[in-house]
Design an enzyme around this catalytic site. Structure first.
Site, PDB file in Angstrom:
ATOM      1  N   LYS A 151     -17.245 -12.280   9.673  1.00 22.51           N
ATOM      2  CA  LYS A 151     -16.759 -11.252   8.737  1.00 22.51           C
ATOM      3  C   LYS A 151     -16.678 -11.857   7.341  1.00 22.51           C
ATOM      4  CE  LYS A 151     -12.840  -8.176   7.851  1.00 22.51           C
ATOM      5  NZ  LYS A 151     -11.924  -7.211   8.437  1.00 22.51           N
TER       6      LYS A 151
ATOM      7  N   ARG B 252      -9.493  -1.441   3.186  1.00 25.26           N
ATOM      8  CA  ARG B 252      -9.406  -0.478   2.080  1.00 25.26           C
ATOM      9  C   ARG B 252     -10.645   0.392   1.978  1.00 25.26           C
ATOM     10  NH1 ARG B 252      -7.929  -5.284  -1.853  1.00 25.26           N
ATOM     11  NH2 ARG B 252      -9.015  -6.335  -0.146  1.00 25.26           N
TER      12      ARG B 252
ATOM     13  N   SER C 150     -14.359  -5.231   2.844  1.00 23.88           N
ATOM     14  CA  SER C 150     -14.686  -4.515   1.599  1.00 23.88           C
ATOM     15  C   SER C 150     -14.087  -5.233   0.391  1.00 23.88           C
ATOM     16  CB  SER C 150     -14.253  -3.052   1.663  1.00 23.88           C
ATOM     17  OG  SER C 150     -12.874  -2.916   1.895  1.00 23.88           O
ATOM     18  N   GLY C 151     -13.004  -5.986   0.584  1.00 19.85           N
ATOM     19  CA  GLY C 151     -12.559  -6.962  -0.414  1.00 19.85           C
ATOM     20  C   GLY C 151     -12.081  -6.437  -1.756  1.00 19.85           C
ATOM     21  N   GLY C 152     -11.731  -5.152  -1.842  1.00 20.34           N
ATOM     22  CA  GLY C 152     -11.258  -4.637  -3.120  1.00 20.34           C
ATOM     23  C   GLY C 152     -12.330  -3.862  -3.881  1.00 20.34           C
TER      24      GLY C 152
ATOM     25  N   GLU D 235     -13.483 -14.950   9.619  1.00 23.62           N
ATOM     26  CA  GLU D 235     -13.467 -14.329   8.289  1.00 23.62           C
ATOM     27  C   GLU D 235     -13.150 -15.330   7.183  1.00 23.62           C
ATOM     28  OE1 GLU D 235     -10.654 -11.077   7.817  1.00 23.62           O
ATOM     29  OE2 GLU D 235     -11.296 -10.710   5.766  1.00 23.62           O
TER      30      GLU D 235
ATOM     31  N   ARG E 240       0.846  -1.207   0.000  1.00 18.23           N
ATOM     32  CA  ARG E 240       0.000   0.000   0.000  1.00 18.23           C
ATOM     33  C   ARG E 240       0.882   1.258   0.000  1.00 18.23           C
ATOM     34  NH1 ARG E 240      -3.560  -3.532  -0.209  1.00 18.23           N
ATOM     35  NH2 ARG E 240      -4.988  -4.158   1.436  1.00 18.23           N
TER      36      ARG E 240
HETATM   37  P1  13P Z   1     -10.619  -5.074   3.146  1.00 18.38           P
HETATM   38  O1  13P Z   1     -11.842  -4.350   3.660  1.00 18.38           O
HETATM   39  O2  13P Z   1      -9.634  -4.187   2.480  1.00 18.38           O
HETATM   40  O3  13P Z   1     -10.996  -6.285   2.352  1.00 18.38           O
HETATM   41  O4  13P Z   1      -9.861  -5.589   4.425  1.00 18.38           O
HETATM   42  C1  13P Z   1     -10.580  -6.195   5.416  1.00 18.38           C
HETATM   43  C2  13P Z   1      -9.757  -7.238   6.041  1.00 18.38           C
HETATM   44  O5  13P Z   1      -9.576  -7.213   7.231  1.00 18.38           O
HETATM   45  C3  13P Z   1      -9.194  -8.311   5.205  1.00 18.38           C
HETATM   46  O6  13P Z   1      -8.738  -9.336   6.027  1.00 18.38           O
END
Ligand code: 13P
Length: 366
Positions: free
Chosen positions: A246, A319, A288-290, A204, A60
């Site tokens: 999550k 992100r 949010s996953g991208g 998650e 990043r």
């Molecule tokens: P993102 O929201 O960027 O996907 O990150 C969340 C996260 O904790 C990924 O493990």
């Protein structure tokens, strides 16, 4: 096993009422996992995922031409945690091991900077996704060895919740049942160890957006994965009231020519959970996953505008909360207030979506 589980849960409830009634014992340090879980998904609030591993945060920082050092990582995270008003929108922050041990410039531990504002510190405890033996291109998350000892230390350092991320991708022959089952088994082992240590596990299982698959393929893989995960949680005696899920949202693959609308994403995601997530789970906090910040916010909002779900529906974005702030900061001290403003603005919009009060026009109002 059922009997064991009911007894275990009943006992934890009795302990809860004992502690609540024990007004004389002001010294009691036990905070109940159910209360932590409820605080994390309080109205208008959600979680900031700031637990990027050193490798990920370095990527990043490369994107903003900033060197990744212990100090620059500390400065960046301190900037986020001290933004004015952050506690109005952020209930908890997931930290990386390094950050949990770091102190702010004024000498205060960053975890204490959060706690002082009523924000709960959390910790990423997995050791990352590694190649799964005998399976091409699939991953298994590692980090169970020694986890009991690490959790005890993290509790001492102030962490009250934890995260473990399993990674599942969609491809020609993927995911395999083998990949889903081994990851689900590890997630449940992690969750049981967390609850034993009085730490709320965030579970998650992330189905990646990468690929050209349709939203319906994402639906099918998410449904199978969640069914398998909850089956393992049941087998391994995890108390559902004391955890958060999550997941990914059910979305079209990034390269799919047909991108689903927020309403379709919301309807398919909630339907998928109705099939797979027990109502005893107090909250669902999305990654949010991208997705872009605005996409993730619009999708979260559409779900909260539906009135038929029994769980709190909130966020645990990395992100999705940090992209604008990171771009505004660019590693420079003189950009700190602009970056904090961008961060708080994003938090405000995401919080509105968590309550179902967001609209796309709000993006340009700010
Ligand atoms: P993102 O929201 O960027 O996907 O990150 C969340 C996260 O904790 C990924 O493990």
């Amino acid at each position: 096993m059922n009997g064991w589980k009911a007894k275990n849960y009943q006992e934890s409830r009795l302990l809860a009422s004992d502690i609540r009634n024990d007004k004389a014992d002001q010294m009691s340090e036990i905070i109940l996992m159910e209360d932590i879980a409820a605080q994390l998904v309080a109205t208008s609030k959600g979680i900031l995922a700031a637990d990027e591993s050193t490798g990920t945060i370095t990527k990043r920082f490369d994107g903003i031409q900033t060197e990744s050092t212990e100090d620059s990582r500390r400065d960046y995270r301190e900037m986020l945690f001290t933004a004015n008003g952050v506690s109005d929108y952020v209930s908890g922050v997931i930290l990386y091991d390094e950050t949990l041990r770091q102190s702010a410039k004024n000498g205060q531990r960053l975890a204490d900077t959060l706690s002082a504002q009523g924000i709960i510190p959390g910790i990423k405890v997995d050791m990352g996704a590694k190649p799964l033996a005998f399976s091409e291109d699939e991953l298994i998350t590692e980090g169970l060895d020694g986890l009991r000892g690490r959790l005890a230390e993290y509790y001492e350092l102030g962490a009250r919740f934890a995260k473990w991320r399993a990674v599942i991708s969609i491809g020609d022959a993927a995911p395999s049942e083998y990949c889903i089952e081994t990851n689900a088994h590890a997630l449940a082992r992690y969750a049981a160890l967390c609850q034993e240590a009085n730490i709320v596990p965030i579970i998650e299982p992330e189905i990646l957006m990468d690929g050209s698959h349709s939203i319906d393929e994402c639906y099918a893989v998410t449904e199978t994965t969640l069914k398998t995960v909850f089956d393992e949680l049941y087998k391994q005696r995890v108390v559902l009231e004391q955890m958060l899920l999550k997941p990914n949202m059910v979305v079209s693959g990034k390269d799919c020519p047909e991108q689903a609308s927020a309403e379709e994403v919301a309807a398919k995601t909630i339907y998928c959970f109705e099939q797979t997530v027990p109502v005893a789970v107090p909250g669902i906090v999305f990654l949010s996953g991208g997705q872009t910040e605005a996409q993730a916010t619009a999708n979260l909002n559409a779900m909260n505008q539906m009135d038929r779900h029994p769980w709190e529906i909130s966020y645990s974005f990395g992100r999705g909360l940090q992209a604008s702030a990171l771009a505004a900061w660019r590693g420079k001290a003189e950009n700190v207030s602009a970056a904090q403003e961008a961060f708080i603005n994003r938090c405000k919009l995401t919080s509105a979506a968590r309550d179902g009060n967001y609209s796309a026009e709000m993006e340009s109002d700010t």
